[in-house]
Scaffold this motif. Structure first.
Motif: not given
Lengths: 116, 268
Positions: A107, A109, A111-115, B48, B51, B70-71, B74, B77-78, B81, B85, B134, B138, B141, B144-145, B148
């Motif tokens: 898929p 998708i 990455l680097k989803i952040n605020i 997404y 977000f 926003a939180m 987020m 969306v996390l 995601r 998977v 936040i 972060n 998130s 996961f990166d 992944y």
């Protein structure tokens, strides 16, 4: 050409003289062109009046000489025919084999989803 | 006699019904799993986009309300995601089950990997839900990166194993067909026929099968690296698929040679 006292240009009178040989060439050319025209007209009209002649190639169908073909040594052999059929079927399977399988690509998708 | 015939007929009909029933279930399982995955993916894409809008609004106004929104977006969306998977892994497992010739051992191995990754994803979702600010979000998130990269390699290996199973099945069939052509020629030779030219064709066909094998091995090396060259870099699905496509062409050529031999033997 002379210039008169008053600055006027005086042109001398000249007669156009036709050379005899030039006249002869003109006459010959005219006759040739005329003859050529008549000849072409004759050719065109004579073709139009002629009945259409069918081309020999279109009408005559060539008689094929049958080539004496020897049947194969396994002609009519049930096992050989089965193997031939299996090969054809298998070739179809190989040609239709999907080795890309786009549906099961990983898929896309994010990455680097952040605020910030 | 009548009773025997009835029993026999009943057995046949029952067998046919069961065959279609199980074939139908197998097909439906993959289709269902793929549809589930597709739906999860659509939901993820929507989450997404939501977000992105919420994050942009927060960056513009920097208010408590926009931050909370926003939180929450987020968080959603996390989790989506992770669900994509998981759903993808289930679809791949069903695809493996559906693929003719896919070995049970490979399926068990991959199922074990999926179980471990699913456990990780479940834990990850709990961490997402418990993130209080936040920075926490972060961080989960980012976790996961990092993970992944491994997950994606496992996905690519799984796809590679499915593709290899598909082409291996065809290679096994052409081996069988080639052996049958060889038996036919041997039989003719034993009966005093000159089969030299056909035997040459068979040798050429087998040469093509050997060439297929080199391409197949190259593809396997890409999908499941054994040597350091491939194991030190990311699996390139496209490279493996290119090797397999070349192998497929060699199989096709081998089959054509075999068919020509049979055509010549039958038609003269």
């Amino acid at each position: 050409m002379e210039i008169a006292d008053g600055g006027e240009i005086i042109r001398p009178d000249r007669k156009v003289e036709l050379n005899a040989s030039l006249v002869l060439i003109l006459i010959i050319t005219s006759v040739f062109v005329f003859a050529l025209g008549i000849g072409m007209a004759f050719l065109i009209f004579s073709h139009q009046n002629q009945p259409a002649i069918p081309s020999p190639a279109a009408n005559i169908s060539p008689t094929l000489t049958p080539v004496a073909r020897k049947p194969g040594i396994l002609s009519g052999d049930a096992g050989a025919l089965k193997l031939q059929g299996d090969l054809k079927t298998w070739l179809g399977e190989v040609d239709n084999l999907d080795l890309l399988e786009p549906q099961i690509a990983p898929p896309a998708i994010d990455l680097k989803i952040n605020i910030q | 006699m009548g009773i025997r015939l009835t029993v026999f007929t009943t057995s046949i009909i029952t067998g046919v019904i069961f065959f279609f029933l199980f074939a139908g279930i197998s097909f439906a399982s993959y289709k269902q799993a793929y549809d589930d995955y597709h739906n999860e993916y659509s939901a993820y894409r929507q989450a997404y986009q939501d977000f992105i809008v919420a994050s942009s609004t927060y960056n513009t106004y920097k208010t408590l309300l926009t931050q909370n929104t926003a939180m929450e977006k987020m968080r959603v969306v996390l989790i989506k995601r992770d669900l994509v998977v998981s759903a993808y892994f289930q679809a791949v497992i069903e695809k493996m089950r559906e693929t003719e010739g896919f070995s049970a051992d490979s399926l068990n191995t991959f199922s074990g990997i999926v179980a471990a990754e699913t456990a990780y994803l479940n834990d990850h979702q709990r961490e997402i839900n418990s993130a209080a600010n936040i920075e926490d979000l972060n961080k989960v998130s980012g976790d996961f990166d990092d993970k992944y990269k491994t997950i994606e390699e496992e996905m690519k290996k799984a796809i590679g194993s499915i593709l290899l199973a598909k082409i291996d099945l065809q290679a096994a069939k052409v081996d069988d067909l080639s052996a049958r052509v060889n038996d036919t020629l041997t039989g003719l030779q034993n009966n005093g026929h000159d089969v030299l030219s056909w035997q040459r064709g068979l040798i050429t066909a087998r040469g093509k099968i050997d060439l297929y094998q080199t391409k197949r091995d190259a593809a396997q090396e890409v999908f499941s690296p054994q040597n350091s060259y491939y194991s030190n870099q990311e699996i390139s699905l496209m490279s493996g698929q290119k090797f397999l496509a070349e192998g497929q062409q060699y199989l096709h050529e081998a089959g054509n040679f075999l068919l020509e031999i049979m055509n010549s033997l039958i038609n003269g």
